[in-house]
Design a protein around this motif. Structure first.
Motif, PDB file in Angstrom:
ATOM      1  N   ASP A 166       2.440  35.452  19.000  1.00 14.15           N
ATOM      2  CA  ASP A 166       2.046  36.720  19.292  1.00 14.15           C
ATOM      3  C   ASP A 166       1.380  37.352  17.958  1.00 14.15           C
ATOM      4  N   THR A 167       2.110  37.099  16.838  1.00 13.32           N
ATOM      5  CA  THR A 167       1.537  37.773  15.645  1.00 13.32           C
ATOM      6  C   THR A 167       0.455  37.136  14.932  1.00 13.32           C
ATOM      7  N   ILE A 168       0.115  35.906  15.378  1.00 10.63           N
ATOM      8  CA  ILE A 168      -0.970  35.146  14.695  1.00 10.63           C
ATOM      9  C   ILE A 168      -1.430  34.083  15.437  1.00 10.63           C
ATOM     10  N   SER A 169      -2.977  34.001  15.290  1.00  9.00           N
ATOM     11  CA  SER A 169      -3.441  32.939  16.230  1.00  9.00           C
ATOM     12  C   SER A 169      -4.668  32.249  15.125  1.00  9.00           C
ATOM     13  N   LEU A 170      -4.565  31.048  14.646  1.00 12.21           N
ATOM     14  CA  LEU A 170      -5.388  30.461  13.957  1.00 12.21           C
ATOM     15  C   LEU A 170      -6.499  29.872  14.601  1.00 12.21           C
ATOM     16  N   LYS A 171      -6.377  29.600  16.023  1.00 11.90           N
ATOM     17  CA  LYS A 171      -7.574  28.900  16.903  1.00 11.90           C
ATOM     18  C   LYS A 171      -8.408  29.863  17.280  1.00 11.90           C
ATOM     19  N   ASP A 172      -9.655  29.265  16.717  1.00 13.64           N
ATOM     20  CA  ASP A 172     -10.792  30.113  16.866  1.00 13.64           C
ATOM     21  C   ASP A 172     -11.319  30.161  18.381  1.00 13.64           C
ATOM     22  N   PRO A 173     -11.300  31.300  19.026  1.00 15.42           N
ATOM     23  CA  PRO A 173     -11.638  31.349  20.495  1.00 15.42           C
ATOM     24  C   PRO A 173     -12.979  31.048  20.609  1.00 15.42           C
ATOM     25  N   LYS A 174     -13.800  30.879  19.782  1.00 13.30           N
ATOM     26  CA  LYS A 174     -15.401  30.378  19.930  1.00 13.30           C
ATOM     27  C   LYS A 174     -15.499  29.096  19.906  1.00 13.30           C
ATOM     28  N   ASN A 175     -14.262  28.498  19.264  1.00 15.84           N
ATOM     29  CA  ASN A 175     -14.260  27.094  19.111  1.00 15.84           C
ATOM     30  C   ASN A 175     -15.512  26.231  18.220  1.00 15.84           C
ATOM     31  N   GLN A 176     -15.521  26.945  17.355  1.00 17.23           N
ATOM     32  CA  GLN A 176     -16.526  26.550  16.142  1.00 17.23           C
ATOM     33  C   GLN A 176     -15.849  26.156  14.888  1.00 17.23           C
ATOM     34  N   TYR A 177     -14.737  26.973  14.392  1.00 15.47           N
ATOM     35  CA  TYR A 177     -13.928  26.688  13.188  1.00 15.47           C
ATOM     36  C   TYR A 177     -12.796  26.111  13.488  1.00 15.47           C
ATOM     37  N   ALA A 178     -12.238  24.866  12.775  1.00 16.66           N
ATOM     38  CA  ALA A 178     -11.170  24.426  12.701  1.00 16.66           C
ATOM     39  C   ALA A 178     -10.372  24.685  11.304  1.00 16.66           C
ATOM     40  N   ILE A 179      -9.144  24.985  11.586  1.00  8.69           N
ATOM     41  CA  ILE A 179      -8.277  25.295  10.268  1.00  8.69           C
ATOM     42  C   ILE A 179      -7.105  24.032  10.190  1.00  8.69           C
ATOM     43  N   ILE A 180      -7.255  23.237   9.244  1.00 12.47           N
ATOM     44  CA  ILE A 180      -6.104  22.116   9.025  1.00 12.47           C
ATOM     45  C   ILE A 180      -4.817  22.761   8.415  1.00 12.47           C
ATOM     46  N   GLY A 181      -5.044  23.752   7.661  1.00 11.20           N
ATOM     47  CA  GLY A 181      -3.935  24.085   6.835  1.00 11.20           C
ATOM     48  C   GLY A 181      -4.316  25.715   6.079  1.00 11.20           C
ATOM     49  N   ILE A 182      -3.376  25.982   5.522  1.00  8.75           N
ATOM     50  CA  ILE A 182      -3.563  27.345   4.754  1.00  8.75           C
ATOM     51  C   ILE A 182      -3.125  27.353   3.207  1.00  8.75           C
ATOM     52  N   VAL A 183      -3.465  28.280   2.515  1.00 10.15           N
ATOM     53  CA  VAL A 183      -3.063  28.380   1.122  1.00 10.15           C
ATOM     54  C   VAL A 183      -2.393  30.113   1.259  1.00 10.15           C
ATOM     55  N   PRO A 184      -0.877  30.015   1.373  1.00 13.08           N
ATOM     56  CA  PRO A 184      -0.573  31.341   1.252  1.00 13.08           C
ATOM     57  C   PRO A 184      -0.501  32.026  -0.143  1.00 13.08           C
ATOM     58  N   ALA A 185      -0.831  33.214   0.013  1.00 13.52           N
ATOM     59  CA  ALA A 185      -0.505  33.871  -1.355  1.00 13.52           C
ATOM     60  C   ALA A 185       0.663  34.826  -1.330  1.00 13.52           C
ATOM     61  N   VAL A 186       1.412  34.667  -2.340  1.00 14.52           N
ATOM     62  CA  VAL A 186       2.805  35.313  -2.638  1.00 14.52           C
ATOM     63  C   VAL A 186       2.891  35.966  -3.911  1.00 14.52           C
ATOM     64  N   PHE A 187       3.992  36.546  -4.177  1.00 17.21           N
ATOM     65  CA  PHE A 187       4.040  37.057  -5.641  1.00 17.21           C
ATOM     66  C   PHE A 187       5.218  36.810  -6.234  1.00 17.21           C
ATOM     67  N   MET A 188       5.214  36.639  -7.675  1.00 17.34           N
ATOM     68  CA  MET A 188       6.412  36.472  -8.614  1.00 17.34           C
ATOM     69  C   MET A 188       6.602  37.539  -9.345  1.00 17.34           C
ATOM     70  N   VAL A 189       7.931  37.961  -9.283  1.00 16.19           N
ATOM     71  CA  VAL A 189       8.397  39.112 -10.273  1.00 16.19           C
ATOM     72  C   VAL A 189       9.060  38.748 -11.352  1.00 16.19           C
ATOM     73  N   ASN A 190       8.674  39.303 -12.642  1.00  9.71           N
ATOM     74  CA  ASN A 190       9.365  38.957 -13.979  1.00  9.71           C
ATOM     75  C   ASN A 190      10.348  40.047 -14.096  1.00  9.71           C
ATOM     76  N   THR A 191      11.457  39.413 -13.950  1.00 12.11           N
ATOM     77  CA  THR A 191      12.756  40.539 -13.852  1.00 12.11           C
ATOM     78  C   THR A 191      12.971  41.124 -15.081  1.00 12.11           C
ATOM     79  N   ASN A 192      12.361  40.276 -16.226  1.00  8.34           N
ATOM     80  CA  ASN A 192      12.595  40.975 -17.759  1.00  8.34           C
ATOM     81  C   ASN A 192      11.579  42.178 -18.059  1.00  8.34           C
ATOM     82  N   VAL A 193      10.609  42.055 -17.176  1.00  9.58           N
ATOM     83  CA  VAL A 193       9.580  43.086 -17.404  1.00  9.58           C
ATOM     84  C   VAL A 193       9.497  44.346 -16.588  1.00  9.58           C
TER      85      VAL A 193
END
Length: 417
Positions: A196-223
């Motif tokens: 329900d929250t995400i669908s990577l299947k292209d409804p137009k059937n043109q693009y395929a996605i074999i995987g993803i590069v997720p972007a997260v973040f890192m926090v410097n606790t010292n700073v």
């Protein structure tokens, strides 16, 4: 262990055998290696292992980067199926880029598979799958040179990159013409990306996605100081994080994905706030050690990073990976295939969409796979932020990238890099 050298080899031996690595050493703090005399004297007395230890550089990551540099200077990579180079014209042409951390294992699997198929394919295959850090400029040049002639395009493209695939001056111009088709024939992709929250299947059937590069973040606790640990992209837009965040702007695939998603969910105001949050640009590999001050530069409190690099952070360092509550931003790894040569291209699509490749993406590289048989080992709270196909198909993505980039840099009061 490196394929071309050992960690116990001297810097001199490595740079003599592979002079193309000198630039990488120099850019990582070994400026003396620019001097041939220093390489010959000091380099003979210091092993790679010793040098990395002195600089407190992650040995595994640095060796991987050295191998990438060496690989890029080897003769064109082809299998026994195709003694010809790309410009000689194969019956099937494949090109694109692979995520740096998993390029070598993926190429090894691809080469082995090609070798196993040589008795079954009576046509030539030309392919060029390079490291993502080299960019897509040459691919884009060939797409532009095609000038609307679909026959001049390669048969299969594998890469992240919203601009390449959706910019109407590039691949986007072929979308409505029905040139490309999702040849995977997979009706239901991995449930991590089909709910329900995400669908990577292209409804137009043109693009395929074999995987993803997720972007997260890192926090410097010292700073971080007395600021609460940010838990979402929205948190980074708060005034207390102005001039405190490092972003991978030179990684255009991820940066474009970042701009598009922030704009999709937070509008112009979100882009402007993230521009104000910018401290400086960093390459993802630098982010692992971004808690170390260098040359008087201010250390960022937060670094936006591919999940792979965030997961590589030393537990003893002050860096703490955070998976945003509003979702890790997705940079999709697209697989775009021309439907015209379906019979010849289909075996390559099936292989690249296979569980074998999916396992490499997910386990070794922490790039979750869309193959339905792969267990990505994601926790329930590891959700994603995704543009959505309706949004993609109803917007001029190429123009939107340019617009959001201008907004971002204007807010950051920095010139375009």
């Amino acid at each position: 262990m490196a394929n071309y050298f050992k960690a116990s080899d001297t810097i001199y031996d490595i740079t003599e055998k592979y002079p193309e690595t000198i630039g990488l050493f120099v850019s990582n703090g070994f400026e003396n290696l620019n001097d041939p005399a220093m390489r010959s004297t000091l380099g003979k007395s210091i092993t790679l292992e010793m040098a990395l230890s002195m600089r407190k550089l992650n040995q595994e990551i640095f060796i991987e980067k050295l191998e990438e540099v060496i690989e890029q200077n080897l003769p064109s990579f082809t299998s026994g199926l195709t003694p010809t180079k790309k410009e000689d014209g194969g019956d099937i042409r494949i090109e694109g880029v692979l995520p740096c951390p998993i390029r070598l294992p993926l190429l090894e699997k691809f080469e082995a598979w090609m070798e196993s198929q040589k008795d079954y394919m009576d046509y030539k295959v030309d392919y060029n799958l390079k490291s993502a850090n080299l960019g897509l400029d040459d691919v884009k040049e060939r797409v532009i040179a095609a000038d609307g002639n679909a026959d001049a395009l390669s048969d299969l493209y594998l890469s992240a990159g919203f601009d390449l695939f959706f910019d109407k001056t590039l691949m986007g111009r072929y979308g409505d013409a029905g040139v490309f088709e999702d040849l995977s024939d997979i009706e239901q992709i991995n449930p991590d990306f089909d709910k329900d929250t995400i669908s990577l299947k292209d409804p137009k059937n043109q693009y395929a996605i074999i995987g993803i590069v997720p972007a997260v973040f890192m926090v410097n606790t010292n700073v971080l100081g007395d600021r609460p640990i940010p838990e979402s992209w929205a948190d980074l837009m708060k005034p207390e994080f102005e001039n405190s965040v490092s972003m991978p702007m030179k990684d255009l695939d991820m940066f474009n994905a970042f701009l598009l998603h922030i704009h999709r969910y937070y509008g112009d105001e979100g882009i402007e706030k993230m521009g104000k949050a910018l401290l400086r640009s960093m390459h993802p590999a630098q982010m692992v050690k971004s808690h170390i001050a260098k040359d008087g530069n201010k250390v960022p409190a937060v670094t936006i990073s591919p999940y792979f690099f965030a997961a590589m952070a030393d537990e003893k360092s002050p860096m703490r990976p955070v998976w945003p509550k509003d979702g890790a931003i997705i940079s999709p790894i697209f697989l775009l295939a021309k439907g015209k040569n379906r019979d010849k291209v289909k075996p390559f699509v099936d292989f690249l969409y296979s569980k074998e490749i999916g396992d490499i993406l997910s386990s070794n590289g922490k790039f979750p796979s869309t193959n339905p048989l792969v267990d990505n080992h994601l926790k329930p709270e590891q959700n994603f932020m995704w543009l959505g196909w309706d949004y993609i198909h109803s917007h001029d993505i190429g123009e939107l990238i340019k617009t959001t980039e201008k907004l971002f840099y204007h807010a950051a009061e920095k010139e375009l890099l």
